[in-house]
Design an enzyme around this catalytic site. Sequence first.
Site, PDB file in Angstrom:
ATOM      1  N   THR A 192     -22.052 -13.463 -25.324  1.00 54.07           N
ATOM      2  CA  THR A 192     -23.471 -13.185 -25.598  1.00 54.07           C
ATOM      3  C   THR A 192     -24.246 -14.474 -25.863  1.00 54.07           C
ATOM      4  O   THR A 192     -25.262 -14.751 -25.221  1.00 54.07           O
ATOM      5  CB  THR A 192     -23.590 -12.241 -26.821  1.00 54.07           C
ATOM      6  OG1 THR A 192     -22.792 -11.094 -26.564  1.00 54.07           O
ATOM      7  CG2 THR A 192     -25.008 -11.824 -27.071  1.00 54.07           C
ATOM      8  N   LYS A 235     -21.259 -16.813 -44.159  1.00 55.74           N
ATOM      9  CA  LYS A 235     -22.595 -17.431 -44.169  1.00 55.74           C
ATOM     10  C   LYS A 235     -22.989 -17.897 -45.575  1.00 55.74           C
ATOM     11  O   LYS A 235     -23.530 -18.991 -45.731  1.00 55.74           O
ATOM     12  CB  LYS A 235     -23.614 -16.446 -43.597  1.00 55.74           C
ATOM     13  CG  LYS A 235     -23.408 -16.221 -42.093  1.00 55.74           C
ATOM     14  CD  LYS A 235     -24.196 -15.023 -41.592  1.00 55.74           C
ATOM     15  CE  LYS A 235     -24.063 -14.851 -40.084  1.00 55.74           C
ATOM     16  NZ  LYS A 235     -24.573 -13.556 -39.626  1.00 55.74           N
TER      17      LYS A 235
HETATM   18  N1  HSE Z   1     -22.749 -10.087 -36.198  1.00 55.88           N
HETATM   19  C1  HSE Z   1     -23.692 -11.009 -36.734  1.00 55.88           C
HETATM   20  C2  HSE Z   1     -24.803 -10.233 -37.405  1.00 55.88           C
HETATM   21  C3  HSE Z   1     -24.221 -11.867 -35.634  1.00 55.88           C
HETATM   22  O1  HSE Z   1     -24.881  -9.021 -37.191  1.00 55.88           O
HETATM   23  O2  HSE Z   1     -25.574 -10.789 -38.156  1.00 55.88           O
HETATM   24  C4  HSE Z   1     -25.009 -13.042 -36.091  1.00 55.88           C
HETATM   25  O3  HSE Z   1     -24.277 -13.892 -36.911  1.00 55.88           O
END
Ligand code: HSE
Length: 377
Positions: free
Chosen positions: A11, A200
């Site tokens: 993606t 994160k």
């Molecule tokens: N899977 C992650 C989200 C993608 O839904 O935020 C972006 O880091």
Amino acid sequence: MIKVAILGHGTVGSGVYEVFDMNAAKIAEAVGQPVEVKYVLDLRDFSHLPYGDKFVSDFSVIENDPEVTVVAEVMGGTGAAYEFTKRSLMAGKSVCTSNKELVATRGDELLKIAEENNVNYLFEASVGGGIPLLRPMMQCLAANEIVEIRGILNGTTNYILTQMIQNGVAFEDALKQAQANGYAEKDPTADIEGHDACRKISILSDLAFGDKFNPDEVPCEGITKITLEDIKQAEKLGYAVKLIGRAVKCDDGKVYAYVAPHLIDKHHPLASVEDVFNAIMIDGNATGDVMFYGKGAGKLATASAVVADMMDSIAHSEKRRDVSWGSGEKHLLKSIDTLSSKWYVRMQGEEGKIMPEMTTAEANKQFAQAESCMRIL
Ligand code: HSE
């Protein structure tokens, strides 16, 4: 002419190619010369694409090509992605990535290798997708002590919760929609169990507090236990349910960092963040709260941040960006047992209630039998 390579055509990888193609003139003007994607690394057959001749399946072709100066690592994971990142850096190529798992677990090591080889390892896209966040935090807020970070860091779970709140959609159906839209990770466990948000908040903490926060040690709870009943009860009490990543700096210099679902007052700015959008509030001791908002997931939004890092690497090829953090020697992570909050609690067969402020340890003891128990932000 600058030559670059893209590792991975999923993606984000295909989005990186698309952004280079779509904005070629703008990018050339900004960096002072045209940028050509010379190679795309992927094991699958993409020969049907108009740029099918650029695909290679052997990384050493890229590694050994001195013309390639910047590489986008958008493969994900910590296996081949780690090896190719390391080899690219050691071959004198800057690497730009959206791979939060790799940055969160081995960022300290890869940043050291980048420094030794006088190249960049940049990862703006790893937190908040297309939202400019890491660079503003490190540069524009550089004069601040960061006191607290709290944010909606995962688009998939925010999309699912929004569907549950607004449309009464069941969890599984909302997850399927998120996957169909390309928001979810390959394995949705990382999203719904909070691991993605945990990586994160770990990266944000690494940068804000200067030492490694190991995501395996950061307490993490996802949204799989949240029921439509709790969403309704929260609504009645004037709150929205959101998955929050949070890091709080204490007076002793230690940091509470964790991910968990929270109840948020409907008037709080984070409560109105919906769908795949992310929002992060950074509280600096000089600025007070600063809020960043935008699309936290999705092909072109994330790719735009990767390409901007690549452009920055090209522009700073003579003088690398000085980004680093320690390897965890300071042991900054503090147990959340002593973190004090108000709580939402629902006992079996009863309505949800708001309980007065108490520590996590006290809440765990007092509400051990509860159907559900969530912190209030
Ligand atoms: N899977 C992650 C989200 C993608 O839904 O935020 C972006 O880091």
